[in-house]
Design a protein around this motif. Structure first.
Motif, mmCIF file in Angstrom:
data_model
loop_
_atom_site.group_PDB
_atom_site.id
_atom_site.type_symbol
_atom_site.label_atom_id
_atom_site.label_comp_id
_atom_site.label_asym_id
_atom_site.label_seq_id
_atom_site.Cartn_x
_atom_site.Cartn_y
_atom_site.Cartn_z
ATOM 1 N N ALA A 69 -3.209 3.925 -2.424
ATOM 2 C CA ALA A 69 -3.148 2.913 -3.473
ATOM 3 C C ALA A 69 -2.761 1.564 -2.901
ATOM 4 N N LEU A 70 -3.210 0.549 -3.584
ATOM 5 C CA LEU A 70 -2.818 -0.836 -3.328
ATOM 6 C C LEU A 70 -2.258 -1.383 -4.627
ATOM 7 N N ALA A 97 -13.647 5.138 -9.999
ATOM 8 C CA ALA A 97 -13.393 5.288 -8.571
ATOM 9 C C ALA A 97 -12.043 5.940 -8.337
ATOM 10 N N GLY A 98 -11.181 5.867 -9.332
ATOM 11 C CA GLY A 98 -9.848 6.430 -9.212
ATOM 12 C C GLY A 98 -8.981 5.951 -10.352
ATOM 13 N N THR A 135 -9.227 9.069 -0.474
ATOM 14 C CA THR A 135 -9.886 8.598 0.731
ATOM 15 C C THR A 135 -10.804 9.681 1.285
ATOM 16 N N ASP A 136 -11.656 9.278 2.207
ATOM 17 C CA ASP A 136 -12.559 10.219 2.868
ATOM 18 C C ASP A 136 -11.911 10.874 4.085
ATOM 19 N N THR A 172 0.847 -1.191 0.000
ATOM 20 C CA THR A 172 0.000 0.000 0.000
ATOM 21 C C THR A 172 0.879 1.236 0.000
ATOM 22 N N LEU A 173 0.366 2.284 -0.616
ATOM 23 C CA LEU A 173 1.056 3.565 -0.691
ATOM 24 C C LEU A 173 0.085 4.666 -0.323
ATOM 25 N N ARG A 174 0.596 5.735 0.262
ATOM 26 C CA ARG A 174 -0.243 6.887 0.604
ATOM 27 C C ARG A 174 0.459 8.151 0.127
#
Length: 263
Positions: A232-233, A206-207, A223-224, A124-126
């Motif tokens: 991301a995944l 969705a993205g 994200t909310d 996962t990445l942010r």
């Protein structure tokens, strides 16, 4: 910080926190901020203005002077005067750049091998920048096929665009799926196939999404959470990657079929 309004106190705390981020200690930051208000002051006056004990003001002020951020006025009692803000900005920026270079040079020497995840991992990445970088990297590693879902022109960066062009020029079958018609013109004359979802053939994005070689998939969406940011995944050469790739391939072919039926 007695005698200050709540707004003044908050502004000073923000300045102190910012200066700490730039490499000053808490006491150094407090002394420097206090002197912005006082102009020129003794250790006692600085201590009264800040939350720094008088005994600690001397050391913090001497350290700031060594950094070139304060002038020491040899009077009785000794007083301190800050350098101009433009000078302070330059000194702190240069120091931060030097420390950044030193840190990453050291990390480069310490790194034993390529830190890229191995096949089968799910990662996962942010944050937009790390995700942009990973997309460009994965596209650059493509051997046969790339499908990138880019809802808008803003979903593409210069690096991702360059990676797509390079991959397509090298013989990789590259497809761009988007809702933005202008991207067709942007890639006109290149081997990249641009598939624009029309009003008669809608798609709810969705993205962003990426499929590489039918086995590596990256899915990214905002994200909310506050503040809103992209997460991301992604997974490469794994059973999950192949399953997700099959779904993406099926959805893309279905979209093409509907597009042909309505055109």
């Amino acid at each position: 910080m007695s005698g200050q309004s709540e707004a003044e106190s908050m502004s000073e705390r923000e300045a102190i926190e910012a200066l700490e981020t730039l490499g000053l200690s808490n006491y150094e930051a407090q002394v420097f901020v206090a002197l912005q208000r006082l102009g020129s002051a003794s250790a006692q006056a600085v201590s009264r203005r800040s939350e720094v004990p008088r005994s600690q003001v001397y050391g913090a002020a001497d350290d700031l002077a060594e950094r070139g951020l304060l002038e020491v006025v040899e009077s009785s009692p000794k007083t301190y005067r800050p350098v101009g803000l433009s000078t302070a900005r330059q000194l702190l920026t240069e120091r931060l750049e030097r420390e950044t270079d030193r840190a990453f040079e050291t990390l480069e020497n310490l790194r034993a091998s390529d830190p890229s995840p191995t096949g089968g991992d799910v990662s996962t990445l942010r944050g937009r920048q790390p995700i942009d970088d990973r997309i460009a990297s994965l596209v650059g590693d493509a051997e046969s096929t790339v499908v990138f879902v880019s809802p808008t022109a803003g979903s593409l960066t210069d690096d991702i665009t360059a990676a797509l062009r390079d991959a397509a020029s090298g013989g990789v079958a590259a497809t761009l799926v988007t809702a933005e018609p202008s991207l067709r013109d942007q890639f006109r004359g290149t081997p990249i196939e641009v598939f624009v979802m029309s009003e008669d053939n809608p798609a709810d994005f969705a993205g962003r999404a990426l499929m590489v070689d039918d086995r590596t998939v990256l899915l990214a969406a905002e994200t909310d959470a506050e503040p809103v940011e992209e997460e991301a995944l992604w997974t490469g050469d794994s059973s999950i990657g192949r399953i997700l790739a099959a779904f993406m391939r099926s959805g893309m072919e279905s979209g093409r079929d509907r597009h042909r039926d309505t055109s």
